[in-house]
Design a protein around this motif. Structure first.
Motif, PDB file in Angstrom:
ATOM      1  N   UNK A  11       0.835  -1.207   0.000  1.00 35.03           N
ATOM      2  CA  UNK A  11       0.000   0.000   0.000  1.00 35.03           C
ATOM      3  C   UNK A  11       0.868   1.254   0.000  1.00 35.03           C
ATOM      4  N   UNK A  12       2.005   1.195   0.680  1.00 34.97           N
ATOM      5  CA  UNK A  12       2.908   2.344   0.726  1.00 34.97           C
ATOM      6  C   UNK A  12       3.404   2.722  -0.664  1.00 34.97           C
ATOM      7  N   UNK A  13       3.632   1.737  -1.509  1.00 35.72           N
ATOM      8  CA  UNK A  13       4.079   2.021  -2.877  1.00 35.72           C
ATOM      9  C   UNK A  13       3.015   2.798  -3.630  1.00 35.72           C
ATOM     10  N   UNK A  14       1.752   2.407  -3.474  1.00 34.61           N
ATOM     11  CA  UNK A  14       0.671   3.137  -4.131  1.00 34.61           C
ATOM     12  C   UNK A  14       0.542   4.553  -3.578  1.00 34.61           C
ATOM     13  N   UNK A  15       0.587   4.680  -2.254  1.00 34.65           N
ATOM     14  CA  UNK A  15       0.449   6.002  -1.629  1.00 34.65           C
ATOM     15  C   UNK A  15       1.573   6.933  -2.078  1.00 34.65           C
ATOM     16  N   UNK A  16       2.807   6.419  -2.090  1.00 37.87           N
ATOM     17  CA  UNK A  16       3.937   7.243  -2.535  1.00 37.87           C
ATOM     18  C   UNK A  16       3.779   7.621  -3.999  1.00 37.87           C
ATOM     19  N   UNK A  17       3.365   6.673  -4.828  1.00 35.57           N
ATOM     20  CA  UNK A  17       3.161   6.959  -6.245  1.00 35.57           C
ATOM     21  C   UNK A  17       2.074   7.999  -6.469  1.00 35.57           C
ATOM     22  N   UNK A  18       0.996   7.912  -5.697  1.00 35.71           N
ATOM     23  CA  UNK A  18      -0.085   8.899  -5.821  1.00 35.71           C
ATOM     24  C   UNK A  18       0.384  10.279  -5.385  1.00 35.71           C
TER      25      UNK A  18
END
Length: 103
Positions: A11-18
């Motif tokens: 989930x952290x990867x998605x949050x950082x990407x967003x």
């Protein structure tokens, strides 16, 4: 059979990407064009201190869109008669009182 509960990305990867995506989009905004839109639609002018609050992907009218929320300051001019009633309210634009002598 495929296991569908297995995480493939954190989930952290998605949050950082967003967050990175919103930074890129906000960095490329044409503020002159935005000010023209605000003036045409609402009669408002932006002040210098505009703060990005949050951004997210959304869908509007069957199109993917980036919704970006900002907090902005506007100029609000109230004209109140001596009887206490509102004479005029002007937001974001120079009021007729700007040319009047100060009392």
């Amino acid at each position: 059979m495929v296991e569908t509960d297995r995480k493939l990305v954190s989930e952290d990867a998605f949050k950082k990407g967003e967050r990175d995506l919103m930074d890129i989009v906000t960095g490329g905004l044409d503020w002159d064009a935005i000010e023209i839109l605000l003036k045409e639609k609402y009669g408002l002018s932006l002040q210098d201190d505009i703060e990005f609050k949050e951004g997210r992907l959304t869908v509007k009218e069957d199109r993917i869109a980036y919704q970006m929320d900002f907090q902005a300051r506007i100029v609000l001019s109230l004209m109140i008669g001596r009887d206490g009633r509102c004479v005029d309210v002007v937001a974001g634009a120079a009021s007729a009182a700007d040319d009047s002598p100060e009392i």
